[in-house]
Design a protein around this motif. Structure first.
Motif, PDB file in Angstrom:
ATOM      1  N   LEU A 132      -3.394   3.642  -1.316  1.00 51.03           N
ATOM      2  CA  LEU A 132      -3.521   3.050  -2.644  1.00 51.03           C
ATOM      3  C   LEU A 132      -2.856   1.689  -2.731  1.00 51.03           C
ATOM      4  O   LEU A 132      -1.722   1.507  -2.255  1.00 51.03           O
ATOM      5  N   TYR A 186       7.230   1.555 -11.400  1.00 47.08           N
ATOM      6  CA  TYR A 186       7.040   0.137 -11.101  1.00 47.08           C
ATOM      7  C   TYR A 186       7.604  -0.744 -12.208  1.00 47.08           C
ATOM      8  O   TYR A 186       7.505  -1.979 -12.150  1.00 47.08           O
ATOM      9  N   VAL A 192      -0.558  11.671  -8.407  1.00 45.76           N
ATOM     10  CA  VAL A 192      -0.925  11.168  -7.083  1.00 45.76           C
ATOM     11  C   VAL A 192      -1.210  12.337  -6.146  1.00 45.76           C
ATOM     12  O   VAL A 192      -2.211  12.337  -5.410  1.00 45.76           O
ATOM     13  N   VAL A 217       7.558  -0.279  -5.956  1.00 42.14           N
ATOM     14  CA  VAL A 217       7.510   1.095  -6.468  1.00 42.14           C
ATOM     15  C   VAL A 217       8.662   1.902  -5.867  1.00 42.14           C
ATOM     16  O   VAL A 217       8.928   1.820  -4.663  1.00 42.14           O
ATOM     17  N   ARG A 257       0.849  -1.193   0.000  1.00 45.28           N
ATOM     18  CA  ARG A 257       0.000   0.000   0.000  1.00 45.28           C
ATOM     19  C   ARG A 257       0.887   1.246   0.000  1.00 45.28           C
ATOM     20  O   ARG A 257       1.966   1.259   0.589  1.00 45.28           O
ATOM     21  N   LEU A 258       0.389   2.274  -0.648  1.00 38.77           N
ATOM     22  CA  LEU A 258       1.037   3.580  -0.637  1.00 38.77           C
ATOM     23  C   LEU A 258       0.157   4.538   0.150  1.00 38.77           C
ATOM     24  O   LEU A 258      -0.997   4.783  -0.216  1.00 38.77           O
ATOM     25  N   GLU A 265      -4.565   0.051  -7.861  1.00 37.90           N
ATOM     26  CA  GLU A 265      -5.184   1.372  -7.875  1.00 37.90           C
ATOM     27  C   GLU A 265      -4.211   2.426  -8.395  1.00 37.90           C
ATOM     28  O   GLU A 265      -4.605   3.320  -9.153  1.00 37.90           O
ATOM     29  N   LEU A 266      -2.953   2.308  -8.000  1.00 31.36           N
ATOM     30  CA  LEU A 266      -1.951   3.253  -8.497  1.00 31.36           C
ATOM     31  C   LEU A 266      -1.845   3.153 -10.015  1.00 31.36           C
ATOM     32  O   LEU A 266      -1.740   4.168 -10.714  1.00 31.36           O
ATOM     33  N   LYS A 267      -1.915   1.947 -10.538  1.00 31.17           N
ATOM     34  CA  LYS A 267      -1.742   1.732 -11.974  1.00 31.17           C
ATOM     35  C   LYS A 267      -2.939   2.212 -12.801  1.00 31.17           C
ATOM     36  O   LYS A 267      -2.874   2.211 -14.030  1.00 31.17           O
TER      37      LYS A 267
END
Length: 377
Positions: free
Chosen positions: A89, A190, A143, A205, A76-77, A93-95
């Motif tokens: 995220l 990534y 982001v 990441v 998770r971020l 979800e980030l992608k």
């Protein structure tokens, strides 16, 4: 302002170094420290446009984190601080954000430290703590836009999942100013050279700040915090800083008179022939790479008479922001003997490599002219 005292450039490899042996691992990287792994890219790999992932230099303070904390399925971020909306995220979800790619040189701030005289403490990197890759990911700006940066936000704190083994050792906690964080070329990567980012290079990441030294390119990223000021702590307020004005060896340096290491300086390397090569008379194709920070390399020159005269090299690749330029020079040598080839680059800011870099107590940002000695018979 020296390298952190939490490790040593001396390890189980000391006996090899003392005997003049430069050990390599199975991938051919030149080993500097075994635990945590600190290893240089072998010089011959710089002849390629993109440095192979398994030969790309490795620098870490504590080594990769436990795999459970960087498992792509559970990673998770966390984004917080001076933002309108905190984010948490997953990788998927980030992608969902727009994907981008940037080809950029990554270089350790201490690359070339071994060439400073008198010697300074820290890992004695020579030429190989640098490499070029195509980094694929999403813009950090996208982001931050999703989180909504508040007006007071001036610094973006970055923290990875790696942790020191010993208690009391500070976390590798760094920050970049908001203008660099919002730059469209600053990436949360990534992917590396068309493959998923390897663990040694920060999977799942990492941050990539093109044009800046790699101390800003946090690996195993897990936390982004927008704040008014830089983070407190050793790795921001003491380490990775350099004197604003030149200092002499042994002269005390007040931290108030230092600044963080940021953008790269113009630099060139001779990739072929290798140092110590025996050559025949006639035409010799000298090849290399040259790069700079926020600009492009505009000229590379070679000398075989210790800088008395210089000859222009020709570029093999076009200029592109953040990427190195490959170059070559046809050297006609008719007389047998020992020669030292010098290479220097000039960038679009009008800056040319010096013969020797200005000394500093941390051994950062070495960019003296590259030298390779050969014998012609």
């Amino acid at each position: 302002v020296t390298d952190p005292p939490y490790w040593s450039s001396r390890c189980s490899l000391c006996l090899c170094w003392g005997a003049g042996i430069i050990p390599r691992n199975a991938e051919g990287r030149v080993l500097r420290v075994t635990r945590p792994l600190d290893a240089e890219t072998p010089p011959e790999a710089f002849g390629e446009w993109l440095t192979p992932n398994n030969q790309f230099f490795v620098r870490s303070h504590f080594g990769p984190p436990a795999r459970g904390s960087v498992d792509p399925k559970t990673w998770r971020l966390h984004v917080g601080g001076l933002v309108e909306r905190s984010l948490d995220l997953s990788l998927s979800e980030l992608k969902r954000l727009p994907e981008v790619s940037v080809t950029a040189v990554l270089q350790c701030s201490g690359n070339g430290r071994a060439f400073y005289e008198p010697r300074v403490p820290g890992i004695q990197w020579q030429k190989g703590a640098v490499g070029q890759a195509q980094w694929t990911g999403v813009r950090l700006a996208d982001v931050l836009k999703a989180a909504g940066v508040q007006t007071a936000g001036r610094e973006v704190h970055l923290l990875g999942a790696d942790r020191p083994v010993a208690s009391g050792v500070p976390l590798f906690h760094r920050s970049i100013p908001i203008h660099k964080a919002l730059h469209p070329d600053t990436v949360l990567a990534y992917g590396m050279n068309g493959e998923p980012l390897p663990l040694l290079h920060g999977a799942p990441v990492r941050v990539v700040t093109p044009g800046w030294m790699a101390d800003a390119c946090i690996k195993w990223l897990t936390t982004i915090t927008v704040a008014e000021q830089e983070p407190e702590g050793y790795f921001m307020q003491t380490a990775y800083r350099r004197p604003i004005h030149p200092v002499k060896p042994g002269e005390p340096v007040n931290l108030k008179d230092t600044e963080p290491v940021t953008d790269m300086v113009v630099k060139s390397l001779i990739t072929d022939p290798a140092d110590g090569t025996a050559l025949a008379t006639g035409r010799v194709d000298v090849r290399g790479v040259a790069w700079t920070g926020e600009g492009v390399v505009t000229r590379v020159e070679l000398s075989t008479d210790q800088g008395a005269t210089w000859s222009l090299a020709e570029f093999v690749t076009e200029a592109a922001p953040y990427a190195w330029r490959q170059w070559r020079w046809a050297w006609r040598v008719e007389r047998p003997g020992s020669y030292t080839l010098w290479a220097r680059a000039t960038d679009s800011n009008g800056v040319t490599q010096p013969l020797v870099s200005t000394w500093n107590p941390s051994g950062f940002l070495w960019n003296g002219v590259d030298r390779v000695s050969v014998t012609v018979g």
